[in-house]
Every structure is written in C-alpha cells, then in structure tokens.
Write a protein that holds these residues in place. Structure first.
Motif, PDB file in Angstrom:
ATOM      1  N   THR A  99       0.988  -1.311   0.275  1.00  0.00           N
ATOM      2  CA  THR A  99      -0.279   0.040   0.359  1.00  0.00           C
ATOM      3  C   THR A  99       0.891   1.129  -0.107  1.00  0.00           C
ATOM      4  OG1 THR A  99      -0.184   0.381   2.307  1.00  0.00           O
ATOM      5  CG2 THR A  99      -1.765  -1.101   1.566  1.00  0.00           C
ATOM      6  N   ASP A 100       0.653   2.273  -0.495  1.00  0.00           N
ATOM      7  CA  ASP A 100       1.225   3.481  -0.627  1.00  0.00           C
ATOM      8  C   ASP A 100       1.658   3.844   0.987  1.00  0.00           C
ATOM      9  OD1 ASP A 100      -1.688   4.377   1.013  1.00  0.00           O
ATOM     10  OD2 ASP A 100      -2.169   5.996  -0.770  1.00  0.00           O
ATOM     11  N   ASN A 101       0.842   3.927   2.103  1.00  0.00           N
ATOM     12  CA  ASN A 101       1.210   3.531   3.462  1.00  0.00           C
ATOM     13  C   ASN A 101       1.774   3.262   4.328  1.00  0.00           C
ATOM     14  OD1 ASN A 101       0.184   5.301   5.760  1.00  0.00           O
ATOM     15  ND2 ASN A 101      -0.845   4.428   6.514  1.00  0.00           N
ATOM     16  N   GLU A 102       2.078   2.156   3.365  1.00  0.00           N
ATOM     17  CA  GLU A 102       3.223   1.130   3.933  1.00  0.00           C
ATOM     18  C   GLU A 102       4.329   1.104   3.065  1.00  0.00           C
ATOM     19  OE1 GLU A 102       2.107  -2.991   2.120  1.00  0.00           O
ATOM     20  OE2 GLU A 102       3.731  -3.769   3.680  1.00  0.00           O
ATOM     21  N   VAL A 103       5.144   1.558   2.231  1.00  0.00           N
ATOM     22  CA  VAL A 103       5.898   2.182   1.148  1.00  0.00           C
ATOM     23  C   VAL A 103       6.342   3.223   1.729  1.00  0.00           C
ATOM     24  CG1 VAL A 103       6.608   2.924  -1.223  1.00  0.00           C
ATOM     25  CG2 VAL A 103       5.286   1.009  -1.003  1.00  0.00           C
ATOM     26  N   LYS A 104       5.264   4.334   1.837  1.00  0.00           N
ATOM     27  CA  LYS A 104       6.030   5.732   2.511  1.00  0.00           C
ATOM     28  C   LYS A 104       6.549   5.289   3.692  1.00  0.00           C
ATOM     29  CE  LYS A 104       2.887   7.885   4.113  1.00  0.00           C
ATOM     30  NZ  LYS A 104       1.116   8.597   3.949  1.00  0.00           N
ATOM     31  N   ASN A 105       5.690   4.673   4.945  1.00  0.00           N
ATOM     32  CA  ASN A 105       6.713   4.956   6.168  1.00  0.00           C
ATOM     33  C   ASN A 105       8.067   3.664   6.110  1.00  0.00           C
ATOM     34  OD1 ASN A 105       4.307   5.406   7.572  1.00  0.00           O
ATOM     35  ND2 ASN A 105       3.145   3.959   7.635  1.00  0.00           N
ATOM     36  N   TYR A 106       7.592   2.623   5.909  1.00  0.00           N
ATOM     37  CA  TYR A 106       8.780   1.943   4.517  1.00  0.00           C
ATOM     38  C   TYR A 106      10.140   2.985   4.051  1.00  0.00           C
ATOM     39  CZ  TYR A 106      12.326  -1.566   3.823  1.00  0.00           C
ATOM     40  OH  TYR A 106      12.983  -2.630   3.512  1.00  0.00           O
ATOM     41  N   TRP A 107       9.960   3.775   3.037  1.00  0.00           N
ATOM     42  CA  TRP A 107      10.942   4.576   2.843  1.00  0.00           C
ATOM     43  C   TRP A 107      11.178   5.817   4.259  1.00  0.00           C
ATOM     44  CZ3 TRP A 107      13.606   5.993  -1.763  1.00  0.00           C
ATOM     45  CH2 TRP A 107      14.413   7.449  -1.598  1.00  0.00           C
ATOM     46  N   ASN A 108      10.105   6.494   4.232  1.00  0.00           N
ATOM     47  CA  ASN A 108      10.828   7.413   5.609  1.00  0.00           C
ATOM     48  C   ASN A 108      11.468   6.838   7.314  1.00  0.00           C
ATOM     49  OD1 ASN A 108       9.559   9.870   4.521  1.00  0.00           O
ATOM     50  ND2 ASN A 108       7.445   8.604   5.229  1.00  0.00           N
ATOM     51  N   SER A 109      11.239   5.166   6.982  1.00  0.00           N
ATOM     52  CA  SER A 109      11.803   4.777   8.517  1.00  0.00           C
ATOM     53  C   SER A 109      13.427   3.818   7.652  1.00  0.00           C
ATOM     54  CB  SER A 109      10.760   3.470   9.165  1.00  0.00           C
ATOM     55  OG  SER A 109      10.358   2.876   8.666  1.00  0.00           O
ATOM     56  N   HIS A 110      12.865   3.529   6.788  1.00  0.00           N
ATOM     57  CA  HIS A 110      14.180   2.751   6.371  1.00  0.00           C
ATOM     58  C   HIS A 110      15.503   3.215   5.497  1.00  0.00           C
ATOM     59  CE1 HIS A 110      12.078  -0.735   8.512  1.00  0.00           C
ATOM     60  NE2 HIS A 110      12.599  -1.050   8.133  1.00  0.00           N
ATOM     61  N   LEU A 111      14.363   3.653   3.708  1.00  0.00           N
ATOM     62  CA  LEU A 111      15.075   3.797   2.178  1.00  0.00           C
ATOM     63  C   LEU A 111      15.936   5.191   3.004  1.00  0.00           C
ATOM     64  CD1 LEU A 111      12.860   2.164   0.267  1.00  0.00           C
ATOM     65  CD2 LEU A 111      14.473   0.593   1.186  1.00  0.00           C
ATOM     66  N   ARG A 112      15.142   6.250   3.461  1.00  0.00           N
ATOM     67  CA  ARG A 112      15.557   7.250   3.145  1.00  0.00           C
ATOM     68  C   ARG A 112      17.501   6.753   4.284  1.00  0.00           C
ATOM     69  NH1 ARG A 112      14.302  12.492   4.588  1.00  0.00           N
ATOM     70  NH2 ARG A 112      14.769  12.161   6.383  1.00  0.00           N
ATOM     71  N   ARG A 113      17.464   6.905   5.132  1.00  0.00           N
ATOM     72  CA  ARG A 113      18.227   6.465   5.932  1.00  0.00           C
ATOM     73  C   ARG A 113      19.224   5.648   5.608  1.00  0.00           C
ATOM     74  NH1 ARG A 113      16.097   4.194  11.454  1.00  0.00           N
ATOM     75  NH2 ARG A 113      14.927   5.642  10.772  1.00  0.00           N
ATOM     76  N   LYS A 114      19.087   4.912   4.550  1.00  0.00           N
ATOM     77  CA  LYS A 114      19.843   3.828   4.444  1.00  0.00           C
ATOM     78  C   LYS A 114      20.577   5.046   2.710  1.00  0.00           C
ATOM     79  CE  LYS A 114      19.349  -0.263   1.469  1.00  0.00           C
ATOM     80  NZ  LYS A 114      18.818  -2.080   1.329  1.00  0.00           N
ATOM     81  N   LEU A 115      20.047   5.747   2.203  1.00  0.00           N
ATOM     82  CA  LEU A 115      20.376   6.400   1.415  1.00  0.00           C
ATOM     83  C   LEU A 115      21.757   7.314   1.448  1.00  0.00           C
ATOM     84  CD1 LEU A 115      17.351   6.992  -1.507  1.00  0.00           C
ATOM     85  CD2 LEU A 115      19.436   5.020  -1.552  1.00  0.00           C
ATOM     86  N   ILE A 116      21.243   7.746   2.744  1.00  0.00           N
ATOM     87  CA  ILE A 116      21.722   8.338   3.616  1.00  0.00           C
ATOM     88  C   ILE A 116      22.954   8.163   3.648  1.00  0.00           C
ATOM     89  CG2 ILE A 116      22.051  10.073   5.880  1.00  0.00           C
ATOM     90  CD1 ILE A 116      19.130  10.298   5.518  1.00  0.00           C
ATOM     91  N   LYS A 117      23.005   6.952   4.508  1.00  0.00           N
ATOM     92  CA  LYS A 117      24.680   6.537   4.642  1.00  0.00           C
ATOM     93  C   LYS A 117      25.155   5.548   3.418  1.00  0.00           C
ATOM     94  CE  LYS A 117      24.305   2.749   8.365  1.00  0.00           C
ATOM     95  NZ  LYS A 117      23.910   1.524   9.481  1.00  0.00           N
ATOM     96  N   MET A 118      24.571   5.893   2.119  1.00  0.00           N
ATOM     97  CA  MET A 118      25.166   5.667   0.620  1.00  0.00           C
ATOM     98  C   MET A 118      26.117   6.747   0.546  1.00  0.00           C
ATOM     99  SD  MET A 118      23.029   2.204  -0.399  1.00  0.00           S
ATOM    100  CE  MET A 118      23.483   2.266  -1.925  1.00  0.00           C
ATOM    101  N   GLY A 119      25.553   8.112   0.830  1.00  0.00           N
ATOM    102  CA  GLY A 119      25.857   8.998   0.460  1.00  0.00           C
ATOM    103  C   GLY A 119      24.751   9.727  -0.522  1.00  0.00           C
ATOM    104  N   ILE A 120      24.199   9.189  -0.495  1.00  0.00           N
ATOM    105  CA  ILE A 120      22.705   9.688  -1.465  1.00  0.00           C
ATOM    106  C   ILE A 120      21.384  10.248  -0.990  1.00  0.00           C
ATOM    107  CG2 ILE A 120      21.393   9.539  -3.177  1.00  0.00           C
ATOM    108  CD1 ILE A 120      22.586   6.669  -3.352  1.00  0.00           C
ATOM    109  N   ASP A 121      21.419  11.613  -1.508  1.00  0.00           N
ATOM    110  CA  ASP A 121      20.522  12.555  -1.006  1.00  0.00           C
ATOM    111  C   ASP A 121      19.243  11.889  -1.089  1.00  0.00           C
ATOM    112  OD1 ASP A 121      18.834  14.385  -0.392  1.00  0.00           O
ATOM    113  OD2 ASP A 121      19.424  16.528  -0.423  1.00  0.00           O
ATOM    114  N   PRO A 122      18.342  11.507  -0.263  1.00  0.00           N
ATOM    115  CA  PRO A 122      17.245  11.309  -0.280  1.00  0.00           C
ATOM    116  C   PRO A 122      16.517  11.601  -1.237  1.00  0.00           C
ATOM    117  CG  PRO A 122      16.981  11.367   1.965  1.00  0.00           C
ATOM    118  CD  PRO A 122      18.852  11.327   1.276  1.00  0.00           C
ATOM    119  N   SER A 123      16.374  13.401  -1.066  1.00  0.00           N
ATOM    120  CA  SER A 123      15.761  13.650  -1.270  1.00  0.00           C
ATOM    121  C   SER A 123      15.134  14.185  -3.075  1.00  0.00           C
ATOM    122  CB  SER A 123      15.434  14.973  -1.117  1.00  0.00           C
ATOM    123  OG  SER A 123      16.705  16.184  -1.537  1.00  0.00           O
TER     124      SER A 123
END
Length: 229
Positions: A99-123
């Motif tokens: 669901t969109d909510n699930e994807v959104k939550n997953y992005w905000n809690s996991h993927l955003r941080r993951k990208l930041i760790k990888m040196g990528i600006d998630p925005s």
DNA sequence: AAGCAGACCAACCGCAACATC
DNA sequence: AGATGTTGCGGTTGGTCTGCT
C-alpha cells in the motif's frame, strides 16, 4: 460551507478493534468496495467513511502482502522514487500487495536512512560530494542483480493528479540541465498485475499511460519494464 | 528492573481532484 | 458555470515496541 466528512462526535477514532475489522470485512465481502460514505452506517460502524476506506486499503484487504520488503522491492521503490518523487500511490501501484502507506512508511523509516548512509541525498537522489559520480544502488549489498545509476533531480511531488503531471515531472528530470542522463539506466522490473484488473488498477494504468511520453512500458513474459525514452 | 531514546507503523488531517447536481 | 459531495493522496502525528544504558 461544506460539511465535514463525518460527524466527529459520533465516530470512534484511534485503533480499530477486532469487531470493527470483522464488521468491515463482512460488509465489503458482501457489498464490495465503493461509496465509502455510506459504509459505516451500513456496516454498523461508528467510523467515518474515510477511516473505513483507509482501514480496508491499508490493512484488511485480502491481497495485501505485509511483512518485510524484499530486496528487489527496495530497489524498485528507490528507482521509482527517483523517477516519481513522493508519489506513493503510484509507487505502491507497481508493488503488488503493498500500500502507499506501507511504502511511505518504509521509505521514511528505512530507505531514506539507507540512502543517506550510502552518501545519497534521498530528497533528490543525488550523490553527495566526495563520492563517486556513479554509484550503483542495489539494496543492502552490491551483489543483487538490478543496478541503477541515478543522478537525476527527482520529480517534485505535486498535489495535482492532472494527467500531465507525470509527464512534466519526469520531463523536468530529463530537461534538468544538471541531470547526467547518460548515467540513467532505469531497468525497472515489475511483476505483472493479476489477470483481473481492479478498477483502481485500471485507472492507474490510464495515469501511467500518460507517462509514456518519457517512459515506455513494455511487457515481457514475466515482467514489465519501464524504460527511459 | 527502570528509564530513556529511537524506530516503526497505524491512523488522522487537510487538501485537491473528480463527480454530481 | 458554480456549488456541493465524495474519494484519494501525501504529510504528519502519536502510540507501541525494542534496544540500550
């Protein structure tokens, strides 16, 4: 003045009880989705229609996958986010059972941080300075199959769902002089939607078809590919 | 064991699009 | 054409869980 979507005094709020869930499931099983405004009364629920819809879509729908996201799902979300921005419903539409909510939550809690760790600006999915220009995004380890090189300004989310939005957004990516288009290799593999396409899905496809100015959606036997044109 | 902080996720809110009158 | 009603979306909040001290 427009009436609020529900009479707030007479509606429950907060977490749903099992009984409420069961009532909603029973009602939809018999009557199907639609006319959410009348659902609460018809189903004997002290909830507003909006709340019923959300509960059904995000939690009760039988075709929901739930559970952890697979690596290929993560990849796909990252790729689609680079392409579409915060269009969670569009992104979720490409992830069966999510669901969109699930994807959104997953992005905000996991993927955003993951990208930041990888040196990528998630925005904007740009690499931060001092890191190689092309970075391969491939889940948590580099051994997974799909590869994406994203160096493109993301599509800024817009409220409007107008038919041209996706085109202009994707287009803005392409037209952005700062984009390094040659680096783009968005091989977005998707699973094919179930044979009987629900109305929502059908509408989604209409929306998607408007993107085809920039994207080509081709179907292979086991996957659908979105390719930059 | 208790307290705290951060992560996670379900649900709410406001807005915009779309439909209908 | 404009007003009103409904639906859907994205942002945000707040409760719960989990791990650490």
């Amino acid at each position: 003045m427009r009436k609020p979507c529900c009479d707030k005094q007479d509606t429950n709020k907060g977490a749903w009880s099992k009984q409420e869930d069961q009532k909603l499931i029973d009602y939809i099983r018999i009557h199907g989705e639609g006319c959410w405004r009348s659902v609460p009364q018809a189903a004997g629920l002290l909830r507003c229609g909006k709340s019923c819809r959300l509960r059904w879509i995000n939690y009760l729908r039988p075709d929901l996958k739930r559970g952890n996201f697979a690596e290929d799902e993560e990849d796909l979300i990252i790729k689609l986010h680079a392409l579409l921005g915060n269009r969670w419903s569009l992104i979720a539409g490409r992830l069966p059972g999510r669901t969109d909510n699930e994807v959104k939550n997953y992005w905000n809690s996991h993927l955003r941080r993951k990208l930041i760790k990888m040196g990528i600006d998630p925005s904007n999915h740009r690499l931060n300075q001092k890191l190689p220009r092309t970075l391969i995004l491939s889940g948590s380890d580099t051994s997974s199959g799909s590869k994406t090189q994203v160096a493109c300004q993301p599509c800024k989310p817009k409220k409007s769902q107008g038919d041209n939005d996706q085109v202009s957004d994707a287009g803005s990516c392409l037209e952005d002089g700062a984009c390094t288009l040659p680096d783009l290799n968005l091989d977005l593999a998707m699973s094919i939607p179930p044979p009987s396409i629900p109305v929502v899905e059908e509408r989604q496809q209409c929306i998607d078809s408007n993107i085809t100015g920039e994207l080509e959606i081709s179907t292979a036997p086991s996957s659908t590919l979105l390719l930059f044109r």
